[in-house]
Design a protein around this motif. Structure first.
Motif, PDB file in Angstrom:
ATOM      1  N   UNK A   1       1.286  -1.069  -0.155  1.00 56.39           N
ATOM      2  CA  UNK A   1       0.196   0.132   0.156  1.00 56.39           C
ATOM      3  C   UNK A   1       0.733   1.358  -0.250  1.00 56.39           C
ATOM      4  N   UNK A   2       1.834   1.147   0.780  1.00 55.53           N
ATOM      5  CA  UNK A   2       3.407   2.464   0.328  1.00 55.53           C
ATOM      6  C   UNK A   2       4.061   2.380  -0.882  1.00 55.53           C
ATOM      7  N   UNK A   3       4.601   1.123  -1.520  1.00 51.63           N
ATOM      8  CA  UNK A   3       5.634   1.236  -2.161  1.00 51.63           C
ATOM      9  C   UNK A   3       4.982  -0.394  -2.591  1.00 51.63           C
ATOM     10  N   UNK A   4       4.807  -0.759  -3.834  1.00 54.38           N
ATOM     11  CA  UNK A   4       4.697  -1.877  -4.921  1.00 54.38           C
ATOM     12  C   UNK A   4       6.633  -2.341  -5.213  1.00 54.38           C
ATOM     13  N   UNK A   5       7.121  -3.244  -4.154  1.00 49.49           N
ATOM     14  CA  UNK A   5       8.161  -3.697  -4.237  1.00 49.49           C
ATOM     15  C   UNK A   5       8.669  -5.517  -4.786  1.00 49.49           C
ATOM     16  N   UNK A   6       9.161  -5.970  -4.956  1.00 49.12           N
ATOM     17  CA  UNK A   6       9.555  -7.228  -6.025  1.00 49.12           C
ATOM     18  C   UNK A   6      10.770  -7.566  -5.642  1.00 49.12           C
ATOM     19  N   UNK A   7      11.346  -8.441  -4.853  1.00 52.87           N
ATOM     20  CA  UNK A   7      12.249  -8.922  -6.448  1.00 52.87           C
ATOM     21  C   UNK A   7      12.229  -9.922  -7.548  1.00 52.87           C
ATOM     22  N   UNK A   8      11.737  -8.966  -8.310  1.00 48.99           N
ATOM     23  CA  UNK A   8      12.369  -9.804 -10.010  1.00 48.99           C
ATOM     24  C   UNK A   8      10.486 -10.585  -9.923  1.00 48.99           C
ATOM     25  N   UNK A   9      10.033 -10.162  -8.703  1.00 52.27           N
ATOM     26  CA  UNK A   9       8.590 -10.567  -8.954  1.00 52.27           C
ATOM     27  C   UNK A   9       8.400 -12.257  -8.315  1.00 52.27           C
ATOM     28  N   UNK A  10       9.875 -12.476  -7.244  1.00 44.74           N
ATOM     29  CA  UNK A  10       9.471 -13.643  -7.366  1.00 44.74           C
ATOM     30  C   UNK A  10      10.069 -14.176  -5.602  1.00 44.74           C
ATOM     31  N   UNK A  11      10.026 -12.850  -5.344  1.00 46.33           N
ATOM     32  CA  UNK A  11      10.235 -13.142  -3.575  1.00 46.33           C
ATOM     33  C   UNK A  11      10.294 -11.169  -3.251  1.00 46.33           C
TER      34      UNK A  11
END
Length: 358
Positions: free
Chosen positions: A229-239
């Protein structure tokens, strides 16, 4: 009957039911560029041809831009083609009746406003030929965003459905929907559109919604819903940093979030996750989590890549703008399926550097 929404789902519904209902009111806000789909009947000989190339195609789709057999580069660059040659290429790919016009013609349409304007006008011309009626053209042909900067649907007689006397456009950009009543839909001009059935084809919370609807908790009880909700973050969409052992597919900041042949990309992600788990087991480890530094690196690369394109200038579900309060960030990695796969392979081959394991 009424339908709200003219995106990919709305198009499929409208073209299917228009001939089967007494009267259909289409509540239209944002028109779409759309390509008439070629849906051929394959012969046994054609199937045999595909089968003989199975392994070749399986390998190829993992290295192309969007996970399809077709790819950019086959027609050269826009600059090196004459105007007549450019039109010939666009005509050929339009007649193909697939997404090749979008994903295998000239990649410059994603970066160069002048190129995008010419390709957009080509598609508008094709839509005018189908619609004929100036009023329909005005309502149903996009003019405030460029071709390919939003999802491009394929259709089967969708535009032609508006020629039917039982199909009516209600322009909700001119007069927005105020409320839904037991009798139908009321618009800002005070008109009540009486309906017996209302279909909502209004989209979804792409990329994030499937996971934020689950109460996923990470280290220290942190909430994925609150974090995203604050920021959309992932590591390559995997983790996701802060969520040990949370493996994700189809998540934000990977091609599979939107800009990929889903079967191709989901298969690649599942294979990567499987190999990662096998590697952990071989080492006798049970926990893996991306470091903050690795995630920062990927988010920065993702943003740099997407911000170089015209897609970020268009309001769409690609950018999360269809959901109130959602961060405006390109949901899908747009550097290409092949480049993404290469980075995944490098991480695995190097022993998953940047991931914290124990």
């Amino acid at each position: 009957m009424g339908i709200v929404g003219t995106g990919a789902t709305g198009i499929q519904v409208i073209q299917t039911i228009a001939s089967q209902v007494g009267h259909l009111k289409v509540f239209l806000r944002t028109p779409q560029y759309t390509i008439p789909m070629n849906n051929p009947k394959y012969t046994e000989a054609v199937w045999a041809g595909f089968s003989s190339r199975f392994h070749e195609m399986k390998e190829r789709v993992q290295r192309t831009f969007a996970g399809h057999v077709y790819d950019f580069g086959g027609y050269g660059t826009w600059a090196e083609r004459t105007p007549e040659e450019r039109i010939a290429v666009l005509e050929e790919l339009w007649n193909d009746g697939s997404l090749a016009l979008w994903l295998a013609s000239f990649s410059e349409m994603f970066f160069d406003e002048k190129v995008n304007a010419e390709v957009s006008e080509f598609v508008r011309g094709k839509m005018r030929e189908r619609l004929k009626d100036p009023m329909l053209c005005e309502k149903l042909i996009p003019t405030n965003y460029g071709f390919g900067t939003n999802r491009v649907p394929l259709d089967t007689n969708y535009l032609e459905a508006y020629h039917r006397p039982n199909v009516e456009i209600v322009d909700v950009k001119a007069s927005p929907i105020e409320c839904v009543t037991p009798e139908g839909v009321r618009t800002a001009d005070g008109r009540l559109h009486e309906l017996d059935i209302l279909i909502l084809a209004t989209g979804f919370d792409a990329g994030t919604g499937a996971l934020t609807r689950i109460d996923i908790r990470g280290r220290g009880g942190r909430s994925l819903k609150d974090d995203w909700g604050r920021e959309i973050r992932t590591t390559m969409g995997l983790q996701v940093h802060g969520y040990p052992n949370l493996f994700t597919t189809g998540a934000p900041l990977a091609p599979s979030a939107a800009f990929c042949n889903m079967t191709t990309c989901l298969q690649q992600q599942v294979d990567w996750i499987t190999e990662c788990l096998v590697a952990l087991r071989r080492k006798g480890l049970t926990v893996i989590e991306p470091s903050r530094a690795l995630e920062d690196e990927w988010v920065a690369h993702h943003d740099e890549t997407s911000n170089a394109t015209l897609l970020v200038k268009t309001d769409s579900w690609y950018m999360g703008t269809n959901v109130k309060g959602k961060q405006r960030r390109m949901l899908s990695y747009i550097g290409g399926v092949g480049k993404y796969r290469q980075r995944c392979e490098e991480l695995a081959a190097g022993g998953y550097p940047g991931f914290e394991m124990r």
